[in-house]
Design a protein around this motif. Structure first.
Motif, PDB file in Angstrom:
ATOM      1  N   VAL A 180       0.839  -1.210   0.000  1.00 58.27           N
ATOM      2  CA  VAL A 180       0.000   0.000   0.000  1.00 58.27           C
ATOM      3  C   VAL A 180       0.871   1.256   0.000  1.00 58.27           C
ATOM      4  N   HIS A 181       2.037   1.142   0.625  1.00 59.95           N
ATOM      5  CA  HIS A 181       3.043   2.207   0.536  1.00 59.95           C
ATOM      6  C   HIS A 181       4.075   1.764  -0.496  1.00 59.95           C
ATOM      7  N   GLY A 182       4.129   2.511  -1.603  1.00 62.74           N
ATOM      8  CA  GLY A 182       4.861   2.021  -2.769  1.00 62.74           C
ATOM      9  C   GLY A 182       6.349   1.819  -2.561  1.00 62.74           C
ATOM     10  N   SER A 183       6.965   2.601  -1.682  1.00 64.30           N
ATOM     11  CA  SER A 183       8.404   2.431  -1.494  1.00 64.30           C
ATOM     12  C   SER A 183       8.717   1.368  -0.438  1.00 64.30           C
ATOM     13  N   GLU A 184       7.683   0.815   0.177  1.00 69.74           N
ATOM     14  CA  GLU A 184       7.877  -0.331   1.084  1.00 69.74           C
ATOM     15  C   GLU A 184       7.753  -1.555   0.190  1.00 69.74           C
ATOM     16  N   SER A 185       8.845  -1.791  -0.534  1.00 73.33           N
ATOM     17  CA  SER A 185       8.757  -2.525  -1.790  1.00 73.33           C
ATOM     18  C   SER A 185       8.897  -4.027  -1.675  1.00 73.33           C
ATOM     19  N   GLY A 198       8.031   7.328  -3.022  1.00 72.19           N
ATOM     20  CA  GLY A 198       7.093   6.349  -3.582  1.00 72.19           C
ATOM     21  C   GLY A 198       6.036   5.864  -2.608  1.00 72.19           C
ATOM     22  N   ARG A 199       6.047   6.403  -1.395  1.00 68.35           N
ATOM     23  CA  ARG A 199       5.066   5.958  -0.398  1.00 68.35           C
ATOM     24  C   ARG A 199       3.632   6.228  -0.871  1.00 68.35           C
ATOM     25  N   TYR A 200       3.452   7.351  -1.541  1.00 67.17           N
ATOM     26  CA  TYR A 200       2.109   7.857  -1.843  1.00 67.17           C
ATOM     27  C   TYR A 200       1.661   7.460  -3.241  1.00 67.17           C
ATOM     28  N   PHE A 214       0.645  -5.609   4.299  1.00 68.28           N
ATOM     29  CA  PHE A 214       2.102  -5.744   4.430  1.00 68.28           C
ATOM     30  C   PHE A 214       2.799  -4.395   4.229  1.00 68.28           C
ATOM     31  N   HIS A 215       3.648  -4.059   5.193  1.00 67.32           N
ATOM     32  CA  HIS A 215       4.363  -2.776   5.188  1.00 67.32           C
ATOM     33  C   HIS A 215       5.848  -2.984   5.423  1.00 67.32           C
ATOM     34  N   GLU A 216       6.554  -1.837   5.406  1.00 64.86           N
ATOM     35  CA  GLU A 216       7.925  -1.824   5.929  1.00 64.86           C
ATOM     36  C   GLU A 216       8.107  -0.606   6.821  1.00 64.86           C
ATOM     37  N   MET A 217       9.017  -0.752   7.768  1.00 72.04           N
ATOM     38  CA  MET A 217       9.324   0.336   8.718  1.00 72.04           C
ATOM     39  C   MET A 217      10.817   0.654   8.597  1.00 72.04           C
TER      40      MET A 217
HETATM   41 ZN   LIG Z   1       3.698   1.412   5.437  1.00 67.31          ZN
END
Ligand SMILES: [Zn+2]
Length: 850
Positions: free
Chosen positions: A126-131, A202-204, A241-244
Motif C-alpha cells: 500500500v506504501h509504494g516504497s515499502e517494496s 514512492g510511499r504515496y 504488508f508494510h515496511e518500517m
Molecule cells: Zn507502510
C-alpha cells in the motif's frame, strides 16, 4: 516442516507433479529471469507473473482486474482456491457473505462454517516504497498454486486472495528511481544516493495521498476501486504488508495500544492466534520480531482497522526496510539488510498466516458470524442525521456512508424521538421528513458507528494517528444517537454521490430547456457544490456576485454568501446555469427588490472572477499536504492551477497569479521564496497558507505570530524530570488531531457557509499541534477558539485547552495592496474535513476580491 530458504539465492525446483498437465508453471525467478531480491520488480513485472500463474494453473488461480490507478496501471487480485471450489466460486462467496448477515441464525452459521472455506486476503505494498512485500506476493502465489510443502493442504480450508500491489503508481515511482540511482553493484552505504528517494517519494499514490489512511474517507481511485468490490470477498483475515525503519526487525500483531474499544474481544483474541503462529515460524528460523509495540489499532482508516470493523481480522505486518533500504543497506549494528531477506520474511509471514487460518477455519468462520450477529452490541440502535439546517452537508455525509457500503434510510414523514444529540449540537425532539437514519444492526453497522459516534474513548497514552474523526463534526451536520429506532416511515435513501465522483457531475452540461423568458437572476446558497458549479460558470465569463448580508426573498432566508447570478451581463443565463450543473441548486427570482434585506443590486456584494492560482510544491513542501490541495483543486473544485516548485519561486515567478497557495511545509522554507512572496503580496496578491507554511509565512510577510507557551519558569523544572514524567507530559502536550469548536465572524466573507449545521457563528475543526495565532487588532480573526475552550472529541490536555483559548484558527490581513489568509491547520488534511473545504474554497475564490 518448513525447509530453510537461502537468503541470497534460491535453487528453484522444477514444477511438481501436482500440476502436471497444466502447462509450465514457472517460479518468479524463472519467469522474471533473476533471483528474488536481485532486482526490484516493477508493477508490470508483478502483474505479468500473476497473469502467468493464472494462465498456467487456470483451475486453481484466477486473476481479476478490479480497477486502474490514476496513471493507468492495473489493480488486480489473484484468487487461489481448490479446483472444485473455484468451479463454483460465486456460490462459495455467496455463502461466505451470508455469514455477515446479522439475522443469520447460529445453526445456519455453523452449517456454513463447517463446509465453506475461510477467505484470507493479503494486501501488499500500500506504501509504494515499502517494496519488499510485492516481491513476496509472487512467491506466495507460486507456493499456493504448486502446492508447496509450506502451504500443503491449506486450500482445503481457505480461499486466498492476493492483491500484489495496492499502490502501483507509488511502487513504480520508487522502483524507477532506484534503478536510475544504483551503480553496477548496489551500494550498501546508507549515505549513498540510492538510499535517498527524491521528493515526493514512492510511499504515496499519484495524488500523493497515503492510501493507508484512506480506507474510511474513500477519496482515492485505488481505495474506491478496492472497496467497491470488497463486499464480494468479505475476508475473515486481512493482512496489510508494510515496511518500517531499516534498523528495526519485524512486527506482527497483536497490536500496540490504543485499541479502539469499538472492537469486540473477538478481534484481539484472533490477532493473538495469528501472532503465535507467526512467532513460531520466525522462531524456527531464528529471526527477530516484536509484537504489541508501535503499531496500534485505533484510527479507523487503516488496512488493519477497517477490515476489522467488518468482522475480519485485519492486521499490519511491518518488515524493517522501506524506501531507505534499497537492495542492500548496512545497519548500525554491523548487519546488512537485503531485499532478498526482507521479501523472504514477508513471504514466510504470509504463509504462516494462511496456515494459521486454515487450521482454525471453522472456528474463524463461526466467530465471524458471531461478530455480525452481535454487530450492534453495546451500540445505540442508530444515528439520526438531521438535514434541515444543512441539506448539502447531510447529503455529502450520506454519500460517503453509502460509498462505505453502509445502508442509510430516509424518513417519509416528520416524527418525534427522544434522541441524544452529539455534544455541541442542540437537543430536539421533532425531526422533519427527509431525516436520515443509520441503523447499527446491519452488516457494516460497527463501521458506521466508528465513523459516526462522537468520541472514540481513547484510553491509552499514545496514538499513532489522529485521536478523533467523528463525521458529524467533519461535515458540520447535526447528529443524534437513538436507543430505539423511532417510527419514521423509513425507506432506503436514494444513492448520493461525492462531489469529486464522476457520477456527481454526470448531469452537468446537459442541455436544459431554456425558459421562454429569462428570469431576473438566480440565487444559489453557499456550499461546496455551489463552488463546484461556479468554477465552470466563471470560466465561461459568467457574472456572479456574492451577497455579503443575509436576506429574505422568494419565501426563504438566504444566508450571507448567497451567490447572485444576474441576467444582466449573463447572455443565455438559464443555459449557463444548467451547463454549470447548478440547475438543481439555483432558484430563479423575478425582481431585484428584496423585501427584507439589501436589494440584489446593493453595493454590499463581491464580484467574483476566476482566479489564476499557483500552488507551491516540491522539496520542503509536505507531499501529502500538496497532494490534498492538488486533489481538492483538480477533482473536487475543478479549478485549474499551476504547480510551482518552491525552489523556483523568485522575483519574476509569481507575476500574473491572483492566488498563491502554500501547503504545509517543513522547516522555515527558503529566504528567497519568502522575499518574493512578500513582494508579490504587497503588490496585490492573495496568499493562502496552511499549517506550518501559515506560521512561517504569516510571521515573515504579515507579522502574524503564533501564540507562545507562557514561560512560567517551568522549563528548568521540566528539564529535570524523569523519563516517565517526560513521557506522560509529552502525551499531555500533544494535540494529536482533536475536534475543537471555533467561533466565527459571520460577516467575514471567508466564513460564509462555513458554520456547522446552518449556524453562522460556530463551526468545528480538526486541530493538531497546539499552535494557533495570537490575535491582534491589526488583523481579522475569522475563526477562533472561544474563551473557556473545551474539546468535542479526542485527546488534549487542560494546559493546551487553556493555551488555545482565544487564539485564532483562521486569520486574514491586508498587506499593502494584497492579502494573506492563514489557516492554523491544513483544512484539506486527507480530504476529510468537509466543513472546512468551504472556508478554503472561500479563501481561493473570494479572497482575491475581498
Ligand atoms: Zn507502510
Amino acid at each position: 516442516m518448513r525447509t530453510m530458504r537461502s537468503l541470497v539465492l534460491m535453487v528453484v525446483l522444477a514444477t511438481p507433479t501436482a500440476l502436471a498437465g497444466q502447462g509450465a508453471l514457472q517460479s518468479p525467478e524463472e519467469y522474471l529471469g533473476y533471483a528474488r531480491g536481485e532486482r526490484f520488480t516493477d508493477h508490470a513485472g508483478v502483474v505479468g507473473y500473476m497473469e502467468h500463474v493464472a494462465e498456467a494453473a487456470p483451475a486453481v488461480a484466477v486473476l481479476r482486474r478490479y480497477g486502474a490507478t490514476e496513471e493507468g496501471r492495473p489493480l488486480v487480485r489473484l484468487v487461489v482456491a481448490r479446483a472444485d471450489r473455484m468451479a463454483e466460486l460465486e456460490a462459495v462467496l455467496e455463502r461466505n457473505r451470508r455469514l455477515a448477515d446479522p439475522s443469520l441464525s447460529e445453526v445456519e452459521a455453523r452449517r456454513i462454517a463447517s463446509s465453506n472455506p475461510a477467505v484470507v486476503y493479503l494486501s501488499y505494498g500500500v506504501h509504494g516504497s515499502e517494496s519488499s512485500s510485492s516481491e513476496a506476493a509472487m512467491w506466495t502465489a507460486w507456493d499456493l498454486v504448486r502446492g508447496a510443502e509450506e502451504v500443503a493442504g491449506v486450500l482445503d480450508s481457505v480461499i486466498v486472495v492476493l492483491d500484489p500491489a495496492l499502490n502501483p503508481d507509488g511502487r513504480d515511482r520508487y522502483v524507477s528511481f532506484y534503478r536510475r540511482a544504483r551503480g553496477v553493484e548496489p551500494n550498501p552505504s546508507p549515505e549513498s544516493r540510492e538510499h535517498f528517494e527524491p521528493w515526493p517519494g514512492g510511499r504515496y499514490n499519484h495524488y500523493l495521498f497515503d492510501l493507508n489512511r484512506d480506507w474510511s474517507w474513500l477519496t482515492q481511485r485505488e481505495t474506491r476501486a478496492r472497496l467497491a468490490t470488497w463486499a464480494m470477498w468479505m475476508p475473515q483475515v486481512h493482512v496489510d504488508f508494510h515496511e518500517m525503519g531499516y534498523t528495526s526487525t519485524y512486527f506482527f500483531f497483536p497490536p500496540a495500544t490504543p485499541v479502539n474499544p469499538i472492537f469486540p474481544s473477538h478481534t484481539m483474541d484472533w490477532s493473538e492466534h495469528f501472532g503465535r503462529a507467526n512467532a513460531a515460524a520466525f522462531d524456527e528460523q531464528g529471526w527477530e520480531y516484536f509484537t504489541r509495540q508501535s503499531f496500534d489499532l485505533f484510527y479507523p482508516g487503516y488496512g488493519d482497522s477497517w477490515p476489522s470493523l467488518l468482522g475480519g481480522i485485519g492486521m499490519t505486518y511491518e518488515q524493517a526496510g522501506g524506501g531507505r533500504a534499497g537492495l542492500v543497506i548496512e545497519r548500525p549494528d554491523g548487519l546488512s539488510l537485503t531485499l532478498a531477506e526482507r521479501s523472504l520474511h514477508h513471504w514466510v509471514a504470509g504463509e504462516s498466516t494462511i496456515r494459521a487460518a486454515a487450521v482454525a477455519k471453522t472456528r474463524l468462520l463461526e466467530s465471524f458470524a458471531r461478530f455480525h450477529r452481535e454487530v450492534d452490541q453495546g451500540l445505540p440502535a442508530g444515528y439520526l442525521i438531521a438535514p434541515d439546517a444543512a441539506p448539502d452537508r447531510a447529503e455529502a455525509l450520506v454519500a460517503l456512508l453509502q460509498d462505505q457500503g453502509v445502508t442509510v434510510e430516509e424518513s417519509g414523514r416528520a416524527f418525534r424521538s427522544d434522541a441524544t444529540p452529539h455534544p455541541g449540537y442542540g437537543q430536539r425532539s421533532d425531526f422533519p421528513s427527509g431525516t436520515f437514519l443509520v441503523r447499527t444492526r446491519q452488516p457494516r453497522g460497527r463501521l458506521a458507528a466508528a465513523l459516526l459516534q462522537p468520541e472514540a474513548l481513547l484510553e491509552a497514552s499514545y496514538s499513532y494517528d489522529i485521536s478523533a474523526w467523528s463525521l458529524p463534526y467533519a461535515y458540520g451536520v447535526e447528529a443524534h444517537a437513538v436507543e430505539r429506532v423511532p417510527d419514521g416511515a423509513w425507506a432506503q435513501a436514494s444513492r448520493r454521490h461525492r462531489v469529486f465522483a464522476p457520477e456527481a457531475t454526470a448531469g452537468a452540461g446537459r442541455a436544459a430547456s431554456t425558459p421562454a423568458e429569462e428570469p431576473y437572476g438566480y440565487l444559489v446558497p453557499p456550499g461546496l457544490r455551489a463552488w463546484r458549479g461556479l468554477v465552470p460558470f466563471l470560466a465561461g465569463d459568467g457574472r456572479a456576485l456574492v451577497m455579503e448580508e443575509p436576506f429574505t426573498m422568494a419565501g426563504r432566508d438566504w444566508p450571507a454568501g448567497t451567490i447572485f447570478l444576474p441576467r444582466h451581463g449573463n447572455e443565455g443565463l438559464s443555459s449557463r446555469v444548467a451547463a454549470a450543473g447548478l440547475a438543481d441548486r439555483a432558484t430563479p427570482v423575478a425582481t431585484g427588490l428584496v423585501p427584507d434585506g439589501n436589494d440584489l443590486g446593493t453595493r454590499d456584494r463581491i464580484a467574483l472572477e476566476l482566479p489564476r492560482v499557483a500552488v507551491l510544491t516540491g522539496d520542503n513542501v509536505s507531499p501529502t499536504s500538496y497532494g490534498a490541495h492538488w486533489f481538492f483543486l483538480e477533482r473536487t473544485l475543478g479549478l485549474p492551477f499551476d504547480a510551482v516548485p518552491l525552489g523556483h519561486v523568485g522575483p519574476e515567478t509569481l507575476e500574473g497569479y491572483d492566488v498563491v497557495v502554500a501547503p504545509a511545509m517543513w522547516g522555515r522554507g527558503n529566504g528567497e521564496a519568502t522575499d518574493a512572496l512578500k513582494d508579490w503580496v504587497e503588490r496585490g496578491g492573495t496568499l493562502v497558507a496552511v499549517d506550518g507554511a501559515a506560521r512561517s509565512l504569516g510571521s515573515a510577510i504579515a507579522g502574524i505570530t503564533v501564540r507562545e507557551r507562557a514561560d512560567d519558569g517551568e522549563e528548568l523544572a521540566r528539564a529535570l524530570r524523569s523519563r516517565e514524567q517526560r513521557e506522560e507530559e509529552r502525551w499531555r502536550e500533544d494535540v494529536p488531531g482533536t475536534i475543537l469548536p471555533v467561533s466565527l465572524d459571520p460577516a467575514n466573507p471567508l466564513a460564509f457557509g462555513f458554520g456547522a449545521n446552518g449556524m453562522t457563528s460556530r463551526s468545528f475543526v480538526l486541530h493538531a499541534g497546539g499552535q494557533a495565532f495570537e490575535p491582534e487588532e491589526g488583523y481579522e480573526s475569522v475563526a477562533f477558539f472561544p474563551e473557556g475552550l473545551s474539546k468535542i472529541s479526542g485527546v488534549i490536555s487542560q494546559e493546551n485547552l487553556e493555551l488555545l483559548s482565544r487564539s485564532t484558527w483562521l486569520a486574514t490581513k491586508r498587506v499593502r495592496r494584497g492579502r494573506v489568509i492563514l489557516f492554523a491547520d491544513d483544512p484539506l488534511f486527507r480530504h476529510l474535513w468537509y466543513a472546512a473545504f468551504q472556508a478554503y474554497a472561500n479563501a481561493v475564490l473570494i479572497g482575491p476580491a475581498m
